[in-house]
Design an enzyme around this catalytic site. Structure first.
Site, mmCIF file in Angstrom:
data_model
loop_
_atom_site.group_PDB
_atom_site.id
_atom_site.type_symbol
_atom_site.label_atom_id
_atom_site.label_comp_id
_atom_site.label_asym_id
_atom_site.label_seq_id
_atom_site.Cartn_x
_atom_site.Cartn_y
_atom_site.Cartn_z
ATOM 1 N N LYS A 72 2.729 22.614 -38.016
ATOM 2 C CA LYS A 72 3.887 22.655 -38.919
ATOM 3 C C LYS A 72 3.509 23.133 -40.317
ATOM 4 O O LYS A 72 4.172 24.017 -40.878
ATOM 5 C CB LYS A 72 4.532 21.269 -38.972
ATOM 6 C CG LYS A 72 5.743 21.148 -39.878
ATOM 7 C CD LYS A 72 6.579 19.933 -39.566
ATOM 8 C CE LYS A 72 5.803 18.695 -39.254
ATOM 9 N NZ LYS A 72 4.929 18.190 -40.339
ATOM 10 N N THR A 74 0.808 24.825 -41.115
ATOM 11 C CA THR A 74 0.357 26.210 -40.958
ATOM 12 C C THR A 74 1.546 27.165 -40.937
ATOM 13 O O THR A 74 1.531 28.233 -41.560
ATOM 14 C CB THR A 74 -0.468 26.349 -39.659
ATOM 15 O OG1 THR A 74 -1.507 25.375 -39.679
ATOM 16 C CG2 THR A 74 -1.078 27.728 -39.540
ATOM 17 N N ARG A 95 3.261 18.482 -48.973
ATOM 18 C CA ARG A 95 2.748 17.162 -49.353
ATOM 19 C C ARG A 95 1.234 17.222 -49.569
ATOM 20 O O ARG A 95 0.559 18.079 -49.005
ATOM 21 C CB ARG A 95 3.060 16.139 -48.256
ATOM 22 C CG ARG A 95 4.539 15.870 -48.060
ATOM 23 C CD ARG A 95 4.791 14.983 -46.861
ATOM 24 N NE ARG A 95 4.310 15.627 -45.642
ATOM 25 C CZ ARG A 95 3.978 14.969 -44.541
ATOM 26 N NH1 ARG A 95 4.043 13.657 -44.503
ATOM 27 N NH2 ARG A 95 3.562 15.627 -43.459
ATOM 28 N N LYS A 106 -6.572 12.966 -37.628
ATOM 29 C CA LYS A 106 -5.719 14.143 -37.752
ATOM 30 C C LYS A 106 -6.398 15.297 -38.500
ATOM 31 O O LYS A 106 -6.095 16.461 -38.304
ATOM 32 C CB LYS A 106 -4.417 13.752 -38.469
ATOM 33 C CG LYS A 106 -3.388 14.869 -38.591
ATOM 34 C CD LYS A 106 -2.097 14.321 -39.189
ATOM 35 C CE LYS A 106 -1.049 15.404 -39.361
ATOM 36 N NZ LYS A 106 -1.348 16.309 -40.475
ATOM 37 N N ALA A 274 5.578 10.241 -42.659
ATOM 38 C CA ALA A 274 6.960 10.194 -42.173
ATOM 39 C C ALA A 274 7.169 9.126 -41.110
ATOM 40 O O ALA A 274 8.300 8.781 -40.814
ATOM 41 C CB ALA A 274 7.369 11.552 -41.617
ATOM 42 N N PHE A 302 5.821 15.025 -39.412
ATOM 43 C CA PHE A 302 5.962 14.783 -37.974
ATOM 44 C C PHE A 302 7.173 15.526 -37.399
ATOM 45 O O PHE A 302 7.546 16.581 -37.883
ATOM 46 C CB PHE A 302 6.000 13.282 -37.692
ATOM 47 C CG PHE A 302 4.714 12.582 -38.041
ATOM 48 C CD1 PHE A 302 3.497 13.025 -37.524
ATOM 49 C CD2 PHE A 302 4.694 11.502 -38.906
ATOM 50 C CE1 PHE A 302 2.298 12.395 -37.845
ATOM 51 C CE2 PHE A 302 3.497 10.864 -39.243
ATOM 52 C CZ PHE A 302 2.308 11.307 -38.701
ATOM 53 N N PHE A 382 -0.750 30.385 -29.408
ATOM 54 C CA PHE A 382 -2.167 30.141 -29.121
ATOM 55 C C PHE A 382 -2.672 31.235 -28.193
ATOM 56 O O PHE A 382 -1.899 31.838 -27.440
ATOM 57 C CB PHE A 382 -2.365 28.759 -28.485
ATOM 58 C CG PHE A 382 -2.393 27.622 -29.469
ATOM 59 C CD1 PHE A 382 -3.534 26.861 -29.656
ATOM 60 C CD2 PHE A 382 -1.262 27.305 -30.213
ATOM 61 C CE1 PHE A 382 -3.557 25.804 -30.567
ATOM 62 C CE2 PHE A 382 -1.274 26.259 -31.131
ATOM 63 C CZ PHE A 382 -2.430 25.506 -31.307
ATOM 64 N N TRP A 410 -1.546 32.084 -37.653
ATOM 65 C CA TRP A 410 -2.895 31.500 -37.649
ATOM 66 C C TRP A 410 -3.939 32.612 -37.590
ATOM 67 O O TRP A 410 -4.941 32.573 -38.290
ATOM 68 C CB TRP A 410 -3.069 30.552 -36.459
ATOM 69 C CG TRP A 410 -4.328 29.743 -36.520
ATOM 70 C CD1 TRP A 410 -4.506 28.514 -37.087
ATOM 71 C CD2 TRP A 410 -5.615 30.131 -36.014
ATOM 72 N NE1 TRP A 410 -5.810 28.103 -36.967
ATOM 73 C CE2 TRP A 410 -6.512 29.085 -36.315
ATOM 74 C CE3 TRP A 410 -6.093 31.266 -35.347
ATOM 75 C CZ2 TRP A 410 -7.860 29.133 -35.959
ATOM 76 C CZ3 TRP A 410 -7.435 31.322 -34.999
ATOM 77 C CH2 TRP A 410 -8.307 30.251 -35.297
#
Length: 557
Positions: A72, A74, A95, A106, A274, A302, A382, A410
């Site tokens: 998210k 990214t 954030r 994480k 969150a 999230f 991916f 990415w």
């Protein structure tokens, strides 16, 4: 072999932060610089732009997270770069990462691959010291409470009803429940208390919702810290705590300016989780972004059941802002996990599992529509994804009247989000947003909790015992009935069972406890076995973080 996030970030060619500020019209003398590549924006400058019209606001959210990852942050970074690439004046608002996940499971939260914000190591570690200031202000209030009781307790605290706990920006399960003030008369009166992680602090929530220093101080003063034996509330202002707490936070409240790998501006400021808090960056940074750019791209933590719902029902309601479009991030890998595939089998094509997992994405799309905001799905690509899997997603999303765009940010940076950026612009310029919150201020507190459980989580209802119901009724009688609710719930499922993936129905949401955050301006409903102080996993990320022979950080991601 592909480069790691930290290797890519280390090779970045960063521009002086004054040049980044100049791109969005911030004079160099209005920047408080923290070295060459990060700065805070002065209050004088923030005040000088208040009369400018707002740009467009885009929220990035996601499907329910899985260990497979969604990307998210990214995608938020990639979309900001993509909008700039197609000629829009855009910036992102994120954030700040907490040290807890960085050293836990994480990892960091500065994006990934060629869609990152830099300096990555600084952002993920101490950054500009905001979290330390928030923790210090919170714990100053804790110290003032215990000191007041020690010196005679003129306010009449019932020591069994002191509700203010301490905080630490680290995952540490040993501190969840403790007994303090042991060791005799000189150390005060023993009582049971505990620690929460800093991102769950009401001071963090206040910091992120405050609209300037004056509002910050008023909100800090309105914190309820405990009750008398007659159950009368005692506020932080009764202890004269709001003044010194504001002093500790005065520099922290200025938004932090950094840059993406493509040298586009980014505000990174504030960082409540969150799942146990409201999951959005600061109102001050978001409002500044809206004044400085044509497009401001922000994220909420999230999945959309948590972060987006709280962004809409708490942040937008409180700040008087409204989004023009929403991006829902999904990955083939995560959808396959929601479809029942084990993590070690995600590299194999499985169109049927993707189709089964799409139930989760579908509910998030329908939920966002309830707020009246148009949405597009960003499929974070991916390398092992197949065309057949992508087609399954795009066909399903089209049936719901939306569009799924394959994104390669990415690997390719802004080149990989051009199509997404163009779609977002089309949605925004279409002018179809008709934002509304899920419930009205005048709806009862219990009914607000029930509404979120039924409308967003797909539950049949809630389970709340008499103690919880009586507490909510008492807060309504005390004048807090118009506050929104902040649901503290596992991020991994629409239900309160983290193992229940997909889009479960027929479940009940147990409301174990409710907490009043009078300063922040919401009621926290703690649902299921959610922890406000996380623990470390068996093998924490900290085990792999170190300095190499060149003095560079390794293992941070």
């Amino acid at each position: 072999m592909s480069k790691s996030d930290i290797e890519i970030a280390r090779e970045a060619t960063m521009k002086p932060i004054t040049e980044i500020g100049d791109k969005i019209g911030i004079p160099a003398d209005q920047l408080m610089q923290y070295g060459p590549s990060k700065a805070k924006i002065s209050y004088d400058f923030l005040q000088s732009i208040q009369d400018r019209p707002n740009g467009k606001l885009v929220l990035v959210t996601a499907i329910s997270p899985t260990p497979a990852g969604e990307g998210k942050t990214t995608t938020t970074v990639g979309l900001g770069d993509g909008l700039n690439r197609i000629g829009k004046k855009a910036m992102i608002c994120l954030r700040e990462p907490s040290l807890g996940p960085c050293f836990g499971v994480k990892g960091g939260a500065a994006g990934g691959g060629y869609a990152q914000v830099v300096p990555m190591e600084d952002i993920n570690l101490h950054f500009t010291g905001d979290f330390h200031a928030i923790g210090a202000a919170h714990n100053l209030l804790s110290a003032l409470i215990d000191n007041h009781i020690y010196w005679g307790n003129d306010l009449g605290f019932d020591e069994r009803r002191v509700t203010w706990r301490r905080v630490l920006d680290m995952n540490d399960r040993a501190l969840r429940d403790i007994v303090s003030s042991l060791g005799g008369v000189a150390n005060g009166f023993p009582r049971q208390t505990g620690f929460d992680i800093t991102v769950a602090s009401e001071v963090m929530a206040i910091f992120c919702l405050a609209d300037g220093l004056k509002d910050l101080q008023e909100r800090l003063g309105a914190i309820v810290v405990g009750y008398t034996r007659e159950k009368k509330a005692i506020y932080a202002r009764d202890l004269k705590a709001e003044g010194p707490m504001t002093v500790l936070l005065k520099d922290a409240l200025m938004p932090n300016l950094v840059q993406t790998l493509e040298n586009n501006p980014a505000f990174i400021h504030g960082g409540p989780f969150a799942n146990i808090a409201h999951g959005c960056n600061t109102v001050s940074a978001t409002k500044a972004g809206l004044k400085l750019a044509d497009y401001t791209v922000t994220e909420a933590g999230f999945g959309a059941d948590l972060g987006a719902e709280k962004f809409f029902d708490i942040k937008c309601r409180k700040a008087g802002i409204s989004p023009d479009a929403v991006v829902i991030v999904a990955t083939v890998r995560a959808l396959k996990m929601h479809g029942g595939v084990a993590k070690d089998q995600l590299g194999e094509e499985n169109v049927e599992a993707v189709k089964k997992g799409l139930e989760n994405l579908g509910r998030h799309i329908r939920n966002v529509a309830k707020f009246g905001v148009p949405a597009v799905v960003a499929v974070n690509k991916f390398i092992k994804d197949t065309d057949a899997e992508h087609r399954a997603i795009q066909e399903y999303v089209a049936e719901l009247g939306a569009e799924a765009v394959i994104c390669e940010h990415w690997a390719k940076g802004s080149e990989g989000t051009e199509q997404l950026a163009q779609k977002v612009v089309a949605l925004v310029e279409g002018g179809t947003a008709d934002f509304r919150t899920l419930y009205d201020d005048d709806t009862g507190l219990l009914a607000k909790i029930e509404t979120v459980a039924k409308e967003i989580y797909g539950a049949d209802g809630i389970a709340a015992d008499k103690k919880v119901r009586d507490q909510l009724a008492q807060w309504e009688a005390d004048g807090f009935g118009k506050l929104p609710v902040c649901m503290a719930k596992t991020q991994y499922s629409f239900s309160t069972d983290p193992t229940l993936r997909g889009a479960p129905t027929g479940h009940t949401v147990p409301v174990r406890e409710v907490r009043l955050s009078a300063g922040a301006g919401f009621i926290v409903a703690i649902c299921g076995e959610i922890m406000t102080m996380p623990g470390l996993p068996r093998v924490p990320s900290a085990n792999h973080i170190k300095l190499n022979e060149k003095g560079q950080i390794e293992g941070l991601f």
